[in-house]
Design a protein around this motif. Structure first.
Motif, short mmCIF file in Angstrom:
data_model
loop_
_atom_site.label_atom_id
_atom_site.label_comp_id
_atom_site.label_asym_id
_atom_site.label_seq_id
_atom_site.Cartn_x
_atom_site.Cartn_y
_atom_site.Cartn_z
N UNK A 8 0.92 -1.81 -9.95
CA UNK A 8 -0.40 -2.39 -10.20
C UNK A 8 -0.28 -3.86 -10.61
N UNK A 9 -1.37 -4.59 -10.53
CA UNK A 9 -1.38 -5.98 -11.00
C UNK A 9 -0.98 -6.06 -12.46
N UNK A 10 -1.48 -5.11 -13.26
CA UNK A 10 -1.17 -5.09 -14.69
C UNK A 10 0.33 -4.92 -14.92
N UNK A 11 0.94 -3.96 -14.18
CA UNK A 11 2.37 -3.72 -14.35
C UNK A 11 3.18 -4.91 -13.86
N UNK A 12 2.75 -5.54 -12.76
CA UNK A 12 3.45 -6.73 -12.27
C UNK A 12 3.45 -7.83 -13.33
N UNK A 13 2.30 -8.07 -13.97
CA UNK A 13 2.23 -9.10 -15.00
C UNK A 13 3.09 -8.74 -16.20
N UNK A 56 3.25 -6.62 -2.74
CA UNK A 56 1.99 -5.91 -2.55
C UNK A 56 1.75 -5.04 -3.77
N UNK A 57 0.57 -5.18 -4.36
CA UNK A 57 0.23 -4.38 -5.54
C UNK A 57 -0.97 -3.50 -5.23
N UNK A 58 -1.08 -2.43 -5.99
CA UNK A 58 -2.26 -1.56 -5.88
C UNK A 58 -3.29 -2.03 -6.89
#
Length: 281
Positions: A8-13, A56-58
């Protein structure tokens, strides 16, 4: 064998934040595998992030972060909190950032510094793999914690902060005091927890931070919110409150922030982290 193949975007950050704090990519990848991520996907994603490549993020199921007005933002330009009238200097809506004046007296700032000085230890972050706290290159200050209601002075401050923010004392972590010397900093990070580090039985997610400035810094030491280009200069007795959690359980990735290096003098701050629910019974 893990089966998760989406980040996810959150996990990527959070991964970027953790890398900036000095944690090895291999350690982070191992932690993802332990949480159920497919090993090859975890390692490939980590090394693309390290190489500053797009991944690519979900999108989170709940969609973009939904902004909600916290209680502190509904109280006007002068906020009565116990024995003090606290002045609102400025507001930013997205992310929610409120700059405050007169939250502490000069004597209270000095008292917090003196009470904490002999208890300072090198600041730590939570290890992504083990959950244990450890020192990292990206956070170079020293700090300590007061227990909730440790003494009458701390109790008075806790009650003031609760009235100011609208969150009860029980929702707050113990007040932390930090000292930064010349060259010391805290690189860009989020104050909220990554999904696998939320302790539902201990107040759940962090939703807000009250950062109090205990001295004037000769040069450097600003609190910077890079996604919106905002910079808060430390001034004794002032504070900044930023809110990053809503009633849907979402967190605001716009709240990423850093403490830039002190270039002259030293910096003293106190931090109050606030959880969704009561930590203490």
């Amino acid at each position: 064998m893990g089966t998760i193949k989406q980040i996810s975007n959150e996990l990527r950050d959070w991964i970027i934040d953790t890398l900036n704090s000095g944690v090895s990519p291999v350690v982070i990848a191992d932690a993802l595998v332990k949480k159920g991520f497919q090993p090859r996907f975890a390692y490939e994603s980590l090394f693309r992030i390290v190489g500053n490549e797009a991944i690519k993020t979900s999108e989170s199921a709940e969609g973009p972060y939904q902004y909600e007005l916290p209680e502190i933002a509904k109280k006007g330009n002068t906020i009565h909190a116990g024995d003090r009238e606290i002045k609102v200097l400025s507001r930013i809506e997205k992310p929610c950032i409120i700059h405050l004046d007169n939250i502490l007296s000069e004597e209270e700032c000095d008292a917090l510094i003196e009470l904490s000085r002999e208890r300072l230890q090198p600041s730590r972050v939570v290890d992504a793999s083990t959950g244990e706290e450890r020192t990292v290159p990206g956070r170079t200050s020293k700090g300590m914690y007061f227990s909730i209601n440790e003494n009458d002075f701390i109790t008075r401050l806790e009650e003031r902060f609760a009235e100011l923010t609208g969150f009860p004392v029980e929702n707050g972590e113990g007040l932390q005091v930090l000292n930064y010397q010349v060259g010391e900093e805290y690189k860009a990070h989020f104050d909220y927890f990554p999904p696998h580090r939320i302790q539902e039985d201990k107040g759940g997610q962090r939703v807000g931070t009250l950062l109090l400035y205990l001295n004037d810094v000769e040069a450097g030491g600003e609190t910077v919110f890079p996604k919106i280009g905002a910079s808060i200069v430390p001034k004794k007795g002032t504070a900044v409150y930023f809110h990053y959690g809503n009633s849907l359980g979402q967190v605001d990735r716009m709240s990423v922030h850093s403490s830039i290096p002190v270039s002259k003098g030293e910096k003293w701050v106190a931090t109050k982290w606030i959880r969704q629910r009561a930590i203490y019974s």
